[in-house]
Design an enzyme around this catalytic site. Structure first.
Site, PDB file in Angstrom:
ATOM      1  N   GLY A  32      46.323  30.378  41.241  1.00 51.22           N
ATOM      2  CA  GLY A  32      47.556  30.351  42.025  1.00 51.22           C
ATOM      3  C   GLY A  32      47.470  31.366  43.149  1.00 51.22           C
ATOM      4  O   GLY A  32      46.546  32.178  43.206  1.00 51.22           O
ATOM      5  N   SER A  34      48.238  34.580  45.614  1.00 49.07           N
ATOM      6  CA  SER A  34      48.498  35.998  45.382  1.00 49.07           C
ATOM      7  C   SER A  34      50.010  36.196  45.288  1.00 49.07           C
ATOM      8  O   SER A  34      50.765  35.683  46.110  1.00 49.07           O
ATOM      9  CB  SER A  34      47.941  36.822  46.547  1.00 49.07           C
ATOM     10  OG  SER A  34      48.231  38.189  46.377  1.00 49.07           O
ATOM     11  N   SER A  36      51.858  35.079  42.792  1.00 48.30           N
ATOM     12  CA  SER A  36      52.493  34.002  42.005  1.00 48.30           C
ATOM     13  C   SER A  36      52.830  34.442  40.584  1.00 48.30           C
ATOM     14  O   SER A  36      53.715  33.885  39.953  1.00 48.30           O
ATOM     15  CB  SER A  36      51.591  32.761  41.969  1.00 48.30           C
ATOM     16  OG  SER A  36      50.350  33.059  41.345  1.00 48.30           O
ATOM     17  N   SER A  39      48.379  37.446  37.029  1.00 50.33           N
ATOM     18  CA  SER A  39      47.982  38.620  36.242  1.00 50.33           C
ATOM     19  C   SER A  39      49.093  39.058  35.293  1.00 50.33           C
ATOM     20  O   SER A  39      48.821  39.449  34.149  1.00 50.33           O
ATOM     21  CB  SER A  39      47.614  39.786  37.171  1.00 50.33           C
ATOM     22  OG  SER A  39      46.466  39.455  37.930  1.00 50.33           O
ATOM     23  N   SER A 106      41.108  31.753  42.869  1.00 53.40           N
ATOM     24  CA  SER A 106      40.204  30.592  42.847  1.00 53.40           C
ATOM     25  C   SER A 106      40.771  29.441  43.678  1.00 53.40           C
ATOM     26  O   SER A 106      41.184  28.424  43.129  1.00 53.40           O
ATOM     27  CB  SER A 106      39.888  30.156  41.412  1.00 53.40           C
ATOM     28  OG  SER A 106      41.018  30.155  40.577  1.00 53.40           O
TER      29      SER A 106
END
EC number: 2.7.1.25
Length: 197
Positions: A32, A34, A36, A39, A106
Protein backbone atom coordinates in the site's frame (compact mmCIF):
# COMPACT_ATOMS: atom_id res chain seq x y z
CA UNK A 1 23.52 -20.21 -11.61
CA UNK A 2 27.07 -21.50 -11.43
CA UNK A 3 27.17 -25.19 -12.38
CA UNK A 4 29.55 -25.86 -9.45
CA UNK A 5 26.91 -24.81 -6.91
CA UNK A 6 24.82 -27.72 -5.65
CA UNK A 7 21.85 -27.65 -3.27
CA UNK A 8 22.77 -29.32 0.04
CA UNK A 9 19.86 -31.24 1.50
CA UNK A 10 19.58 -30.83 5.28
CA UNK A 11 18.48 -33.45 7.79
CA UNK A 12 15.91 -31.13 9.41
CA UNK A 13 13.09 -30.15 7.03
CA UNK A 14 10.55 -27.34 6.95
CA UNK A 15 7.94 -29.85 8.09
CA UNK A 16 10.12 -30.74 11.10
CA UNK A 17 10.46 -27.08 12.05
CA UNK A 18 6.73 -26.52 11.72
CA UNK A 19 6.09 -29.50 13.99
CA UNK A 20 8.50 -28.05 16.56
CA UNK A 21 6.82 -24.62 16.33
CA UNK A 22 3.34 -26.20 16.37
CA UNK A 23 2.20 -24.07 13.41
CA UNK A 24 2.92 -23.55 9.73
CA UNK A 25 5.19 -20.91 8.26
CA UNK A 26 3.46 -18.40 5.98
CA UNK A 27 4.05 -14.92 4.52
CA UNK A 28 1.75 -11.98 5.12
CA UNK A 29 2.69 -9.37 2.51
CA UNK A 30 1.31 -5.90 3.29
CA UNK A 31 1.32 -3.54 0.30
CA UNK A 32 0.00 0.00 0.00
CA UNK A 33 0.97 3.65 -0.23
CA UNK A 34 3.23 5.32 2.30
CA UNK A 35 1.05 6.38 5.23
CA UNK A 36 -1.68 3.81 4.51
CA UNK A 37 -1.01 1.97 7.78
CA UNK A 38 0.96 -1.10 6.63
CA UNK A 39 3.58 -1.02 9.39
CA UNK A 40 1.08 -0.08 12.10
CA UNK A 41 -1.26 -2.96 11.26
CA UNK A 42 1.58 -5.46 10.74
CA UNK A 43 3.05 -4.49 14.11
CA UNK A 44 -0.30 -4.90 15.90
CA UNK A 45 -0.92 -8.21 14.15
CA UNK A 46 2.52 -9.52 15.07
CA UNK A 47 1.88 -8.70 18.74
CA UNK A 48 -1.45 -10.54 18.53
CA UNK A 49 0.22 -13.61 17.02
CA UNK A 50 3.06 -13.46 19.54
CA UNK A 51 0.52 -13.47 22.39
CA UNK A 52 -0.89 -16.66 20.83
CA UNK A 53 2.62 -18.24 20.98
CA UNK A 54 3.03 -18.06 17.20
CA UNK A 55 6.65 -17.64 16.07
CA UNK A 56 6.82 -14.47 13.97
CA UNK A 57 9.16 -11.96 12.39
CA UNK A 58 8.28 -8.57 10.91
CA UNK A 59 10.29 -7.30 7.95
CA UNK A 60 9.54 -3.59 7.62
CA UNK A 61 10.41 -1.94 4.31
CA UNK A 62 12.21 0.99 5.95
CA UNK A 63 14.03 -1.13 8.52
CA UNK A 64 15.45 -3.53 5.95
CA UNK A 65 17.01 -0.58 4.12
CA UNK A 66 19.20 0.00 7.18
CA UNK A 67 21.07 -3.25 6.54
CA UNK A 68 20.58 -5.79 3.74
CA UNK A 69 19.21 -3.21 1.29
CA UNK A 70 21.11 -0.11 2.39
CA UNK A 71 22.86 0.08 -0.99
CA UNK A 72 19.56 0.44 -2.90
CA UNK A 73 17.82 3.64 -3.94
CA UNK A 74 14.26 4.15 -5.13
CA UNK A 75 14.56 3.83 -8.90
CA UNK A 76 12.33 1.20 -10.54
CA UNK A 77 15.38 -1.07 -10.90
CA UNK A 78 16.36 -0.69 -7.24
CA UNK A 79 12.76 -1.18 -6.09
CA UNK A 80 12.64 -4.44 -8.05
CA UNK A 81 15.85 -5.64 -6.38
CA UNK A 82 14.58 -4.50 -2.98
CA UNK A 83 11.47 -6.67 -3.33
CA UNK A 84 13.48 -9.62 -4.72
CA UNK A 85 15.80 -9.58 -1.70
CA UNK A 86 12.92 -9.24 0.77
CA UNK A 87 11.16 -12.18 -0.90
CA UNK A 88 14.26 -14.39 -0.66
CA UNK A 89 14.81 -13.46 2.99
CA UNK A 90 11.25 -14.26 3.96
CA UNK A 91 11.48 -17.56 2.06
CA UNK A 92 14.16 -18.53 4.58
CA UNK A 93 11.85 -17.55 7.44
CA UNK A 94 9.00 -19.62 6.03
CA UNK A 95 11.41 -22.55 5.64
CA UNK A 96 12.15 -22.08 9.35
CA UNK A 97 8.41 -22.50 10.06
CA UNK A 98 7.89 -18.87 11.03
CA UNK A 99 5.00 -16.55 10.22
CA UNK A 100 6.74 -13.64 8.52
CA UNK A 101 5.05 -10.29 8.04
CA UNK A 102 6.35 -7.96 5.31
CA UNK A 103 5.31 -4.31 5.30
CA UNK A 104 6.65 -2.78 2.09
CA UNK A 105 5.10 -0.39 -0.41
CA UNK A 106 6.04 -2.80 -3.24
CA UNK A 107 4.41 -0.58 -5.87
CA UNK A 108 4.70 -2.80 -8.93
CA UNK A 109 2.44 -5.78 -9.68
CA UNK A 110 5.21 -7.60 -11.54
CA UNK A 111 7.47 -7.53 -8.47
CA UNK A 112 4.70 -8.66 -6.09
CA UNK A 113 3.82 -11.49 -8.48
CA UNK A 114 7.47 -12.57 -8.64
CA UNK A 115 7.58 -12.56 -4.83
CA UNK A 116 4.39 -14.67 -4.69
CA UNK A 117 5.63 -17.27 -7.17
CA UNK A 118 8.55 -18.48 -5.06
CA UNK A 119 6.09 -19.82 -2.48
CA UNK A 120 3.48 -22.54 -2.38
CA UNK A 121 -0.01 -21.17 -2.99
CA UNK A 122 -1.15 -21.47 0.64
CA UNK A 123 2.03 -19.86 2.02
CA UNK A 124 1.65 -16.38 0.52
CA UNK A 125 -1.10 -13.97 1.58
CA UNK A 126 -1.22 -10.58 -0.10
CA UNK A 127 -2.84 -7.89 2.04
CA UNK A 128 -3.71 -4.64 0.31
CA UNK A 129 -3.77 -1.82 2.85
CA UNK A 130 -6.04 0.47 0.89
CA UNK A 131 -6.05 4.20 1.52
CA UNK A 132 -6.55 7.08 -0.88
CA UNK A 133 -3.58 9.21 -1.87
CA UNK A 134 -5.40 12.23 -0.45
CA UNK A 135 -5.80 10.58 2.96
CA UNK A 136 -2.20 9.33 2.99
CA UNK A 137 -0.99 12.85 2.21
CA UNK A 138 -3.18 14.25 4.97
CA UNK A 139 -1.65 11.80 7.46
CA UNK A 140 1.91 12.09 6.09
CA UNK A 141 3.43 10.63 9.32
CA UNK A 142 7.03 10.95 8.08
CA UNK A 143 6.60 14.22 6.17
CA UNK A 144 7.55 12.46 2.94
CA UNK A 145 4.66 13.63 0.79
CA UNK A 146 5.47 17.24 1.61
CA UNK A 147 9.09 16.66 0.59
CA UNK A 148 7.99 14.89 -2.61
CA UNK A 149 5.63 17.75 -3.53
CA UNK A 150 8.40 20.31 -3.09
CA UNK A 151 10.86 18.23 -5.15
CA UNK A 152 13.09 17.35 -2.19
CA UNK A 153 12.38 13.65 -2.82
CA UNK A 154 12.62 12.81 -6.53
CA UNK A 155 11.31 9.22 -6.68
CA UNK A 156 8.26 8.84 -4.47
CA UNK A 157 5.40 6.41 -4.92
CA UNK A 158 2.05 8.05 -5.54
CA UNK A 159 3.59 11.41 -6.47
CA UNK A 160 6.41 10.96 -8.99
CA UNK A 161 6.23 7.16 -9.32
CA UNK A 162 3.14 5.02 -9.87
CA UNK A 163 1.52 2.61 -7.44
CA UNK A 164 -0.19 -0.34 -9.13
CA UNK A 165 -3.08 -1.46 -6.94
CA UNK A 166 -3.37 -5.23 -6.47
CA UNK A 167 -6.07 -6.64 -8.77
CA UNK A 168 -6.85 -9.71 -6.65
CA UNK A 169 -5.33 -9.46 -3.17
CA UNK A 170 -6.20 -12.14 -0.64
CA UNK A 171 -7.33 -9.48 1.85
CA UNK A 172 -8.25 -5.81 1.51
CA UNK A 173 -8.01 -3.64 4.60
CA UNK A 174 -9.40 -0.16 4.03
CA UNK A 175 -7.85 2.10 6.65
CA UNK A 176 -10.12 5.00 5.78
CA UNK A 177 -13.00 2.89 7.14
CA UNK A 178 -11.42 0.33 9.50
CA UNK A 179 -9.41 0.99 12.64
CA UNK A 180 -6.38 -1.05 13.70
CA UNK A 181 -8.33 -3.61 15.76
CA UNK A 182 -10.87 -4.17 12.99
CA UNK A 183 -8.06 -4.63 10.49
CA UNK A 184 -6.20 -7.11 12.70
CA UNK A 185 -9.38 -9.09 13.38
CA UNK A 186 -10.16 -9.28 9.66
CA UNK A 187 -6.70 -10.63 8.90
CA UNK A 188 -6.74 -13.05 11.84
CA UNK A 189 -10.05 -14.57 10.71
CA UNK A 190 -8.49 -15.21 7.30
CA UNK A 191 -5.16 -16.68 8.41
CA UNK A 192 -6.12 -18.83 11.41
CA UNK A 193 -6.72 -21.94 9.30
CA UNK A 194 -3.60 -21.32 7.22
CA UNK A 195 -1.23 -21.46 10.19
CA UNK A 196 -2.73 -24.53 11.89
CA UNK A 197 -1.01 -27.89 11.46
Amino acid sequence: MNKNIKWHQTAVTKHDREQLNKHKGIVLWFTGLSGSGKSTIANALEKNLYDMLIHTYLLDGDNIRYGVNKNLGFSSKDRKENIRRIAEIRKLFVDAGIVVLVAAISPFKEDRDAARHIFDKEEFIEIYVKCSLEECEKRDPKGLYKKARTGEIKEFTGVTQPYEEPANPDIIVDTTKQNINQSVNLIMSFIEKRIKL
